[in-house]
Motif scaffolding. Structure first.
Motif, PDB file in Angstrom:
ATOM      1  N   ASP A 112     -11.869  -0.226   1.567  1.00  0.00           N
ATOM      2  CA  ASP A 112     -12.173   1.160   1.202  1.00  0.00           C
ATOM      3  C   ASP A 112     -12.421   2.003   2.447  1.00  0.00           C
ATOM      4  N   ASP A 113     -13.000   1.379   3.479  1.00  0.00           N
ATOM      5  CA  ASP A 113     -13.296   2.077   4.727  1.00  0.00           C
ATOM      6  C   ASP A 113     -12.662   1.293   5.887  1.00  0.00           C
ATOM      7  N   PRO A 114     -11.372   1.526   6.144  1.00  0.00           N
ATOM      8  CA  PRO A 114     -10.684   0.735   7.180  1.00  0.00           C
ATOM      9  C   PRO A 114     -11.326   0.869   8.553  1.00  0.00           C
ATOM     10  N   VAL A 149       0.854  -1.193   0.000  1.00  0.00           N
ATOM     11  CA  VAL A 149       0.000   0.000   0.000  1.00  0.00           C
ATOM     12  C   VAL A 149       0.894   1.249   0.000  1.00  0.00           C
ATOM     13  N   PRO A 150       0.640   2.210  -0.889  1.00  0.00           N
ATOM     14  CA  PRO A 150       1.442   3.444  -0.876  1.00  0.00           C
ATOM     15  C   PRO A 150       1.456   4.070   0.518  1.00  0.00           C
ATOM     16  N   PHE A 151       2.625   4.568   0.924  1.00  0.00           N
ATOM     17  CA  PHE A 151       2.756   4.979   2.322  1.00  0.00           C
ATOM     18  C   PHE A 151       1.796   6.106   2.696  1.00  0.00           C
ATOM     19  N   ALA A 152       1.540   7.021   1.791  1.00  0.00           N
ATOM     20  CA  ALA A 152       0.597   8.108   2.109  1.00  0.00           C
ATOM     21  C   ALA A 152      -0.779   7.537   2.442  1.00  0.00           C
ATOM     22  N   ARG A 153      -1.204   6.547   1.675  1.00  0.00           N
ATOM     23  CA  ARG A 153      -2.487   5.877   1.955  1.00  0.00           C
ATOM     24  C   ARG A 153      -2.394   5.093   3.264  1.00  0.00           C
ATOM     25  N   LEU A 154      -1.240   4.477   3.507  1.00  0.00           N
ATOM     26  CA  LEU A 154      -1.079   3.687   4.733  1.00  0.00           C
ATOM     27  C   LEU A 154      -1.217   4.553   5.985  1.00  0.00           C
ATOM     28  N   ARG A 155      -0.703   5.766   5.915  1.00  0.00           N
ATOM     29  CA  ARG A 155      -0.835   6.695   7.061  1.00  0.00           C
ATOM     30  C   ARG A 155      -2.321   6.914   7.384  1.00  0.00           C
ATOM     31  N   ASP A 156      -3.110   7.128   6.325  1.00  0.00           N
ATOM     32  CA  ASP A 156      -4.548   7.355   6.527  1.00  0.00           C
ATOM     33  C   ASP A 156      -5.232   6.105   7.086  1.00  0.00           C
ATOM     34  N   ILE A 157      -4.823   4.940   6.588  1.00  0.00           N
ATOM     35  CA  ILE A 157      -5.411   3.683   7.076  1.00  0.00           C
ATOM     36  C   ILE A 157      -5.110   3.509   8.565  1.00  0.00           C
ATOM     37  N   VAL A 158      -3.850   3.727   8.950  1.00  0.00           N
ATOM     38  CA  VAL A 158      -3.470   3.560  10.356  1.00  0.00           C
ATOM     39  C   VAL A 158      -4.240   4.547  11.234  1.00  0.00           C
ATOM     40  N   ASP A 159      -4.342   5.766  10.789  1.00  0.00           N
ATOM     41  CA  ASP A 159      -5.052   6.780  11.582  1.00  0.00           C
ATOM     42  C   ASP A 159      -6.518   6.370  11.788  1.00  0.00           C
TER      43      ASP A 159
END
Length: 214
Positions: A197-199, A14-24
């Protein structure tokens, strides 16, 4: 002891920018441990991502790094809150990690055979906080995974050790209740959350399946 019930293990695909959002979103929704796992990043890249995700998690749950004791120590030296590490059987000695990270660190160890459990039982008390036991089902996030245990295989291993066992590998929402009934101290998921799509919604479903609030 940290709440081990719901681990999010990150997916390097997963692209890291997207991963940041997923983790948050996942932390907001109630994961109790975030594990940064990236086996393809360079040491410098992983160090930078560790600092970044430590800021994202910001103490809302436990944050650990997979495999790389050097990165954990360097990030802590930089002032980042990194609560511990998850180590595999071929990584640095688990006792060395405990000695270097201290008694308060959260340290997990991969175990998927009776021999691994025997080795864990032989360690001094307090060396390992939990065992990561799997895989439960075949998964594409770890192509070299061992033979899947299934819920029954997990239950057999969990019953043979006094250490808390966290189930990992190919787990989806529908597996959670059965794994808890089989003795799991928690479950660890990768794709179920990282590919969603909605973690946050998936995490809430996982928490509800575990028996926490949805």
């Amino acid at each position: 002891m940290s709440d081990l019930s719901l681990h999010l293990v990150t997916d390097h695909r997963v692209p890291f920018a997207r991963l940041r959002d997923i983790v948050d979103a996942a932390v907001d929704a109630g994961v109790t441990v975030v594990q940064l796992r990236d086996k393809v990043a360079s040491g410098r890249e992983l160090f930078a991502r560790t600092l970044d995700l430590a800021d994202v998690v910001a103490g809302r749950c436990a944050f650990v790094v997979d495999d790389r004791l050097d990165v954990v120590l360097a990030a802590r030296d930089r002032g980042a809150r990194v609560d511990g590490i998850h180590l595999g059987q071929d990584d640095v000695p688990i006792g060395s990690a405990r000695a270097l990270l201290g008694v308060d660190a959260l340290i997990g160890w991969t175990a998927h055979t009776p021999a691994h459990l025997t080795a864990a039982a032989a360690l001094p008390a307090g060396t390992v906080d939990y065992l990561g036991v799997g895989v439960i089902r075949a998964t594409t996030t770890k192509p070299d995974h061992p033979r899947p245990l299934g819920v029954d295989g997990f239950a057999e291993l969990a019953a043979s050790t006094a250490s808390p066992c966290v189930a990992i590998g190919g787990i989806d929402v529908d597996d959670v209740a059965a794994l808890r009934a089989a003795g799991a101290a928690g479950v660890a998921v990768v794709s179920a959350v990282c590919a969603a799509d909605d973690p946050g919604a998936v995490v809430r479903r996982l928490r509800a399946a575990w028996g926490a609030e949805g």
